[in-house]
Enzyme design. Structure first.
Site, PDB file in Angstrom:
ATOM      1  N   GLY A  41       0.838  -1.196   0.000  1.00 16.37           N
ATOM      2  CA  GLY A  41       0.000   0.000   0.000  1.00 16.37           C
ATOM      3  C   GLY A  41       0.871   1.242   0.000  1.00 16.37           C
ATOM      4  O   GLY A  41       2.043   1.201  -0.387  1.00 16.37           O
TER       5      GLY A  41
ATOM      6  N   CYS B   3       1.581   0.713  -9.071  1.00 19.24           N
ATOM      7  CA  CYS B   3       2.789   1.120  -8.336  1.00 19.24           C
ATOM      8  C   CYS B   3       4.019   1.149  -9.235  1.00 19.24           C
ATOM      9  O   CYS B   3       5.004   1.785  -8.891  1.00 19.24           O
ATOM     10  CB  CYS B   3       2.997   0.202  -7.141  1.00 19.24           C
ATOM     11  SG  CYS B   3       3.215  -1.505  -7.627  1.00 19.24           S
TER      12      CYS B   3
ATOM     13  N   GLU C 252       5.647  -3.324   0.936  1.00 17.95           N
ATOM     14  CA  GLU C 252       5.659  -3.075  -0.513  1.00 17.95           C
ATOM     15  C   GLU C 252       4.959  -1.749  -0.712  1.00 17.95           C
ATOM     16  O   GLU C 252       3.729  -1.675  -0.640  1.00 17.95           O
ATOM     17  CB  GLU C 252       4.898  -4.183  -1.250  1.00 17.95           C
ATOM     18  CG  GLU C 252       5.465  -5.575  -1.055  1.00 17.95           C
ATOM     19  CD  GLU C 252       6.731  -5.812  -1.855  1.00 17.95           C
ATOM     20  OE1 GLU C 252       6.991  -5.040  -2.800  1.00 17.95           O
ATOM     21  OE2 GLU C 252       7.456  -6.752  -1.537  1.00 17.95           O
TER      22      GLU C 252
HETATM   23  P1  NAD Z   1      -3.440   2.508   1.303  1.00 17.92           P
HETATM   24  O1  NAD Z   1      -2.076   2.611   1.863  1.00 17.92           O
HETATM   25  O2  NAD Z   1      -4.372   3.660   1.476  1.00 17.92           O
HETATM   26  O3  NAD Z   1      -4.205   1.228   1.902  1.00 17.92           O
HETATM   27  C1  NAD Z   1      -3.654  -0.049   1.820  1.00 17.92           C
HETATM   28  C2  NAD Z   1      -4.336  -0.957   2.840  1.00 17.92           C
HETATM   29  O4  NAD Z   1      -4.002  -0.529   4.163  1.00 17.92           O
HETATM   30  C3  NAD Z   1      -5.856  -0.975   2.769  1.00 17.92           C
HETATM   31  O5  NAD Z   1      -6.320  -2.297   2.936  1.00 17.92           O
HETATM   32  C4  NAD Z   1      -6.253  -0.127   3.963  1.00 17.92           C
HETATM   33  O6  NAD Z   1      -7.529  -0.429   4.440  1.00 17.92           O
HETATM   34  C5  NAD Z   1      -5.199  -0.540   4.946  1.00 17.92           C
HETATM   35  N1  NAD Z   1      -5.029   0.356   6.109  1.00 17.92           N
HETATM   36  C6  NAD Z   1      -5.292   1.686   6.195  1.00 17.92           C
HETATM   37  N2  NAD Z   1      -4.975   2.131   7.428  1.00 17.92           N
HETATM   38  C7  NAD Z   1      -4.509   1.070   8.137  1.00 17.92           C
HETATM   39  C8  NAD Z   1      -4.017   0.898   9.459  1.00 17.92           C
HETATM   40  N3  NAD Z   1      -3.918   1.916  10.303  1.00 17.92           N
HETATM   41  N4  NAD Z   1      -3.600  -0.336   9.831  1.00 17.92           N
HETATM   42  C9  NAD Z   1      -3.660  -1.366   8.981  1.00 17.92           C
HETATM   43  N5  NAD Z   1      -4.124  -1.266   7.703  1.00 17.92           N
HETATM   44  C10 NAD Z   1      -4.531  -0.063   7.292  1.00 17.92           C
HETATM   45  O7  NAD Z   1      -3.232   2.158  -0.249  1.00 17.92           O
HETATM   46  P2  NAD Z   1      -4.272   2.144  -1.436  1.00 17.92           P
HETATM   47  O8  NAD Z   1      -4.757   3.525  -1.697  1.00 17.92           O
HETATM   48  O9  NAD Z   1      -5.248   1.041  -1.266  1.00 17.92           O
HETATM   49  O10 NAD Z   1      -3.271   1.682  -2.622  1.00 17.92           O
HETATM   50  C11 NAD Z   1      -2.408   2.553  -3.261  1.00 17.92           C
HETATM   51  C12 NAD Z   1      -0.984   2.448  -2.769  1.00 17.92           C
HETATM   52  O11 NAD Z   1      -0.529   1.112  -2.811  1.00 17.92           O
HETATM   53  C13 NAD Z   1      -0.035   3.224  -3.672  1.00 17.92           C
HETATM   54  O12 NAD Z   1       0.872   3.952  -2.882  1.00 17.92           O
HETATM   55  C14 NAD Z   1       0.671   2.139  -4.452  1.00 17.92           C
HETATM   56  O13 NAD Z   1       1.931   2.486  -4.965  1.00 17.92           O
HETATM   57  C15 NAD Z   1       0.755   1.059  -3.440  1.00 17.92           C
HETATM   58  N6  NAD Z   1       0.971  -0.235  -4.110  1.00 17.92           N
HETATM   59  C16 NAD Z   1       2.186  -0.840  -3.978  1.00 17.92           C
HETATM   60  C17 NAD Z   1       2.428  -2.039  -4.626  1.00 17.92           C
HETATM   61  C18 NAD Z   1       3.735  -2.774  -4.488  1.00 17.92           C
HETATM   62  O14 NAD Z   1       3.763  -3.976  -4.789  1.00 17.92           O
HETATM   63  N7  NAD Z   1       4.803  -2.140  -4.064  1.00 17.92           N
HETATM   64  C19 NAD Z   1       1.419  -2.616  -5.399  1.00 17.92           C
HETATM   65  C20 NAD Z   1       0.209  -1.951  -5.520  1.00 17.92           C
HETATM   66  C21 NAD Z   1      -0.018  -0.765  -4.852  1.00 17.92           C
END
Ligand code: NAD
Length: 480
Positions: free
Chosen positions: A234, A288, A254
């Site tokens: 995320g 990403c 990641e």
């Molecule tokens: P996000 O960081 O907003 O959320 C990711 C997950 O974290 C969600 O399931 C969310 O509910 C959860 N979350 C939120 N607050 C939390 C907490 N306090 N404790 C535990 N979990 C919590 O990301 P998003 O908007 O869903 O996705 C976009 C991001 O993901 C972008 O930054 C993208 O680059 C990244 N991403 C990275 C990869 C990789 O493989 N490196 C792949 C895809 C997406």
């Protein structure tokens, strides 16, 4: 109105039973605005129960032979393949990802599960040469890979199936139990996958599924003493919050990127332009490893810009359910608004708009900018949307230095016909992967995949994740 085919009904899976909760939240189709269904909002009490069930599930998984783990994962892969259309439809509905791209995601997820099945039987240790140092002559032994126990897996919205498979597959291959927290915007496919895994023979307490808001129960889950590892994909902001809350436990992070691509003056311009347009705007840039910054040699800058604008104009934008669509909506109106705000800010700072810059609801037209100030948000933060910027350079090292300016990266890329330039860039680019004559947007699910720089930890790509999700144990026999 709910979409009956997609409404999951009970969406919490705890101890092998599907449950609902007092509070629910809607899942909305980003294209139509239609409510697809409602999922339960888990709370800290659900976390306690899920961890207790997963602790028992971890014992069941540990006891399962590697052959049995492999059979379950292969059965799940076959079932997913048989239901590919249904899963692709659901991905498109809850994320707005064009159906062609969603179909490809399902095929990749099948591969990820198959690779995991294979890895289950390969995750072995080695004999150790104890007699290589004085004192060891009468000793013999080996090391083995053991499961870590209960893993909390937290995933983002943009690849709601394959990124979940990249956590569950390796975790089960290595003999762990998982508590999955899928993205709040796109949890329906995760519910479907969990049902499929149980039907494939997964021990019922090996997987718990907690839908809802990370802010409601994320801390309780990640800080729990009986959770041995948190595997997160995320954004960096949430990743950092999780690291603080998790304390001393195994972490896999990641995080995001802002993909730099270098186009040298000896590159095949048409090929570079087509690949860059596809890499920047596929999945509406919510990727990403999407292309965000394109550094173009000054000798070919204007010709490349023209070719890129032309390649972008061929992309079909609109209804994600139409098989001809290349670029669908973003996940929500707020994200679409943010991309337009960043674009307008860059233009106010002197950038030229080459295409796009408009939105209708969640749909943002593929947006290209040139002459962007290096400190504009669109250049130095992860955009995660359909916007890319062109920059001019005179010398390869200057382009590499600019590409390296972000303190985090996943992939970087170079288009060149010169082996010397390609090798130089591959050495100097600070990224976890360098693509030559490809955009940053290439991933094979079997290759090591992760990030470089700020906060990134661990590697996915099934074999590598399965190692991260195991611990090494040495067994030594003293014969004398
Ligand atoms: P996000 O960081 O907003 O959320 C990711 C997950 O974290 C969600 O399931 C969310 O509910 C959860 N979350 C939120 N607050 C939390 C907490 N306090 N404790 C535990 N979990 C919590 O990301 P998003 O908007 O869903 O996705 C976009 C991001 O993901 C972008 O930054 C993208 O680059 C990244 N991403 C990275 C990869 C990789 O493989 N490196 C792949 C895809 C997406």
């Amino acid at each position: 109105m709910m979409h009956e085919a997609l409404d999951p009904g009970r969406s919490l899976l705890i101890g092998g039973r599907w449950e609902s909760a007092d509070e629910t939240m809607p899942v909305v189709d980003p294209w139509s605005g239609e409510t697809l269904g409602a999922v339960a909002c888990a709370n800290v009490i659900h976390v306690e129960r899920a961890v207790a069930a997963a602790t028992r599930g971890a014992e069941a998984m540990r006891a399962l032979s590697t052959g049995a783990r492999a059979r379950i994962l292969h059965a799940a892969a076959a079932a997913l393949e048989a239901n590919a259309e249904r899963f692709a439809f659901a991905i498109t509905a809850e994320t707005g990802k064009p159906v062609r791209t969603a179909t490809r995601e399902v095929a990749r997820a099948v591969n990820t599960l198959r690779l995991s099945g294979e890895e289950a039987t390969r995750l072995a240790g080695e004999t150790i040469a104890f007699d290589s140092f004085p004192g060891g002559e009468t000793r013999s032994g080996h090391y083995v890979q053991e499961p870590v126990g209960v893993i909390a897996a937290i995933t983002p919205f943009n690849d709601p199936l394959n990124l979940v498979c990249h956590k569950l597959g390796p975790a089960f291959a290595a003999g762990n139990a998982v508590i999955l927290k899928p993205a709040e915007q796109a949890p329906l496919v995760a519910v479907m996958l969990a049902r499929l895994l149980l039907a494939a023979g997964l021990p019922e307490e090996a997987l718990s599924l907690l839908t809802g808001r990370g802010s409601d129960f994320g801390d309780a889950l990640t800080s729990h003493a009986d959770v041995a590892m948190v595997s997160f994909t995320g954004g960096a902001r949430v990743g950092e919050a999780i690291c603080r809350s998790a304390g001393i436990k195994r972490l896999s992070m990641e995080l995001g990127g802002n993909g730099p691509v270098i186009v040298m003056d000896d590159a095949d311009i048409e090929r570079a332009a087509r690949a860059s347009a596809a890499g920047a705007f596929g999945a509406a840039g919510q990727n990403c490893i999407g292309v965000q910054r394109i550094y173009v040699h000054e000798k070919i800058h204007d010709r490349f810009a023209q070719a890129l604008v032309a390649a972008t104009a061929t992309l079909r934008v609109g209804d994600p359910r139409d098989a001809a669509t290349d670029v669908g909506p973003m996940i929500g109106a707020a994200e679409a608004e943010r991309i337009i705000a960043w674009t307008l800010e860059a233009v106010a700072g002197g950038a030229s708009l080459l295409s796009g810059g408009e939105r209708a609801g969640t749909l943002v037209r593929p947006t290209l900018l040139s002459n962007v100030a290096a400190d504009a948000r669109v250049a130095c933060h992860e955009a995660f949307g359909p916007v890319a910027s062109l920059f001019r350079f005179a010398d390869l090292d200057e382009a590499i230095d600019a590409a390296n300016r972000a303190d985090y990266a996943i992939h970087a890329a170079i288009f060149t016909e010169s082996l010397r330039h390609a090798r130089h860039a591959a050495r100097r680019l600070r990224a976890a992967g360098v693509m030559v004559n490809d955009s940053t947007d290439y991933r094979l699910d079997a290759m090591p995949f992760g990030g470089a720089g700020r906060g990134n930890m661990g590697r996915e790509g099934v074999r590598f994740a399965a190692r991260d999700m195991s611990q090494t144990k040495v067994i030594c026999f003293h014969d004398a």
